[in-house]
Motif scaffolding. Structure first.
Motif, mmCIF file in Angstrom:
data_model
loop_
_atom_site.group_PDB
_atom_site.id
_atom_site.type_symbol
_atom_site.label_atom_id
_atom_site.label_comp_id
_atom_site.label_asym_id
_atom_site.label_seq_id
_atom_site.Cartn_x
_atom_site.Cartn_y
_atom_site.Cartn_z
ATOM 1 N N LEU A 70 0.831 -1.202 0.000
ATOM 2 C CA LEU A 70 0.000 0.000 0.000
ATOM 3 C C LEU A 70 0.865 1.251 0.000
ATOM 4 O O LEU A 70 0.641 2.189 -0.767
ATOM 5 C CB LEU A 70 -0.910 0.018 1.233
ATOM 6 C CG LEU A 70 -2.154 -0.846 1.218
ATOM 7 C CD1 LEU A 70 -2.896 -0.740 2.540
ATOM 8 C CD2 LEU A 70 -3.066 -0.455 0.071
ATOM 9 N N PHE A 71 1.866 1.251 0.860
ATOM 10 C CA PHE A 71 2.755 2.406 0.992
ATOM 11 C C PHE A 71 3.465 2.689 -0.328
ATOM 12 O O PHE A 71 3.666 3.853 -0.694
ATOM 13 C CB PHE A 71 3.765 2.141 2.113
ATOM 14 C CG PHE A 71 4.665 3.305 2.416
ATOM 15 C CD1 PHE A 71 4.182 4.423 3.078
ATOM 16 C CD2 PHE A 71 6.003 3.287 2.054
ATOM 17 C CE1 PHE A 71 5.012 5.498 3.358
ATOM 18 C CE2 PHE A 71 6.835 4.350 2.326
ATOM 19 C CZ PHE A 71 6.333 5.465 2.989
ATOM 20 N N ALA A 72 3.828 1.623 -1.035
ATOM 21 C CA ALA A 72 4.546 1.779 -2.309
ATOM 22 C C ALA A 72 3.681 2.425 -3.386
ATOM 23 O O ALA A 72 4.201 2.945 -4.375
ATOM 24 C CB ALA A 72 5.054 0.427 -2.789
ATOM 25 N N LYS A 73 2.364 2.403 -3.204
ATOM 26 C CA LYS A 73 1.464 3.011 -4.186
ATOM 27 C C LYS A 73 1.443 4.539 -4.099
ATOM 28 O O LYS A 73 0.964 5.201 -5.008
ATOM 29 C CB LYS A 73 0.034 2.478 -4.001
ATOM 30 C CG LYS A 73 -0.138 1.017 -4.394
ATOM 31 C CD LYS A 73 -1.585 0.603 -4.213
ATOM 32 C CE LYS A 73 -1.800 -0.847 -4.612
ATOM 33 N NZ LYS A 73 -3.215 -1.258 -4.436
ATOM 34 N N LEU B 87 5.373 6.996 7.360
ATOM 35 C CA LEU B 87 4.341 7.897 6.851
ATOM 36 C C LEU B 87 4.725 9.355 7.053
ATOM 37 O O LEU B 87 4.473 10.197 6.183
ATOM 38 C CB LEU B 87 3.006 7.618 7.546
ATOM 39 C CG LEU B 87 2.168 6.456 7.022
ATOM 40 C CD1 LEU B 87 0.891 6.311 7.850
ATOM 41 C CD2 LEU B 87 1.805 6.677 5.559
ATOM 42 N N GLN B 88 5.344 9.637 8.192
ATOM 43 C CA GLN B 88 5.753 11.016 8.446
ATOM 44 C C GLN B 88 6.762 11.501 7.418
ATOM 45 O O GLN B 88 6.757 12.680 7.044
ATOM 46 C CB GLN B 88 6.335 11.140 9.862
ATOM 47 C CG GLN B 88 5.274 11.068 10.958
ATOM 48 C CD GLN B 88 5.878 11.000 12.342
ATOM 49 O OE1 GLN B 88 6.972 10.456 12.543
ATOM 50 N NE2 GLN B 88 5.181 11.546 13.317
ATOM 51 N N LYS B 89 7.610 10.598 6.947
ATOM 52 C CA LYS B 89 8.590 10.966 5.925
ATOM 53 C C LYS B 89 7.925 11.178 4.564
ATOM 54 O O LYS B 89 8.344 12.009 3.781
ATOM 55 C CB LYS B 89 9.660 9.886 5.797
ATOM 56 C CG LYS B 89 10.536 9.734 7.031
ATOM 57 C CD LYS B 89 11.474 8.550 6.880
ATOM 58 C CE LYS B 89 12.284 8.322 8.147
ATOM 59 N NZ LYS B 89 13.127 7.098 8.065
ATOM 60 N N ALA B 90 6.855 10.407 4.319
ATOM 61 C CA ALA B 90 6.208 10.455 3.003
ATOM 62 C C ALA B 90 5.135 11.541 2.926
ATOM 63 O O ALA B 90 4.895 12.088 1.849
ATOM 64 C CB ALA B 90 5.575 9.111 2.697
ATOM 65 N N LEU B 91 4.487 11.815 4.059
ATOM 66 C CA LEU B 91 3.363 12.757 4.049
ATOM 67 C C LEU B 91 3.709 14.068 4.728
ATOM 68 O O LEU B 91 2.957 14.979 4.770
ATOM 69 C CB LEU B 91 2.148 12.130 4.725
ATOM 70 C CG LEU B 91 1.645 10.793 4.137
ATOM 71 C CD1 LEU B 91 0.486 10.257 4.946
ATOM 72 C CD2 LEU B 91 1.238 10.994 2.680
#
Length: 201
Positions: free
Chosen positions: A56-59, A197-201
Motif C-alpha cells: 500500500l505504501f509503495a502506491k 508515513l511522516q517521511k512520506a506525508l
C-alpha cells in the motif's frame, strides 16, 4: 348518500395505498443505500487487508509535501480553519501552479488520496476508530476529485489559467488535511509505520 360515502371511502383507500407505496419505496431506497455503503466498506477493507502495508505504501507517489503545505496553509491554518482575510491568499497564481506541479501534480494528489483511504482501512481491524477516519477521508477524496474534475473541464474550454488558482488551492487544502488525518490516526493507534508515513506525508 351511500354512493357518495362509498366513493369517498374508495378515494381515501387509494390515498392510503399511494402513501404506503411511497413509504415502502423510501424504505427500499434507504436499505439499498445502507447495503451499498456496507458493501463499499466491506470490499475496501477486504481488499486492504489482503495487501501488505508495504505494498500500500509503495502506491503513494512522491510529492514535495512542503510545497503542498505551503499552498494549503496560505488559505487555512493547520486545523483547516480559513485564515483571516488579512493573512489569506498571499500566493500568486503562478506560484500555486509551480508548487503543485500544474494539472499533473493535482492528478498525483487525486491518486494518492485513494491510497490514503486504503491506509486507513488497513488498520481498522486493530483500531476500530479508523473506520470513522476512513469515511471522512472518502468524503475528502470525493471533494478533491471534484476540484480536479472542474479544472479538467476548464482545460477543455481554455479557462484553466483562470480557474486553476481557486480550485487547485482548495484541492491542496483537502489533500493536506487528509494527510494530517492519516498521520493522526497512525499516531493515535501507536502504529510502528508512523515514522515512514511522516517521511512520506
Amino acid at each position: 348518500m351511500g354512493g357518495i360515502r362509498s366513493s369517498g371511502t374508495a378515494i381515501a383507500e387509494k390515498v392510503v395505498n399511494i402513501h404506503n407505496i411511497y413509504f415502502m419505496a423510501a424504505i427500499a431506497i434507504f436499505l439499498g443505500v445502507i447495503v451499498s455503503i456496507a458493501g463499499y466498506y466491506y470490499s475496501r477493507s477486504h481488499r486492504s487487508s489482503q495487501v501488505s502495508w508495504d505494498e500500500l505504501f509503495a502506491k503513494l507517489t512522491w510529492i514535495d509535501r512542503n510545497n503542498i503545505a505551503q499552498v494549503a496553509l496560505d488559505l487555512v491554518d493547520e486545523t483547516g480553519q480559513p485564515r483571516e482575510a488579512v493573512d489569506a491568499a498571499g500566493l500568486q497564481p503562478s506560484q500555486i501552479w509551480k508548487l503543485i506541479g500544474g494539472l499533473e501534480g493535482l492528478e498525483v494528489l487525486e491518486a494518492n488520496s485513494e491510497v490514503l483511504i486504503d491506509l486507513a482501512f488497513y488498520v481498522q481491524q486493530r483500531y476500530p476508530e479508523a473506520l470513522v477516519i476512513a469515511e471522512r477521508l472518502r468524503l475528502d477524496a470525493r471533494e478533491l476529485k471534484w476540484h480536479v474534475a472542474r479544472l479538467k473541464g476548464a482545460a477543455l474550454t481554455g479557462n484553466l489559467e483562470i480557474s486553476f488558482p481557486f480550485y487547485a488551492q482548495r484541492a491542496a487544502v483537502t489533500y493536506y488535511l487528509m494527510t494530517r488525518r492519516v498521520l493522526g490516526l497512525y499516531e493515535a493507534g501507536n502504529f510502528s509505520m508512523l515514522a515512514d508515513l511522516q517521511k512520506a506525508l
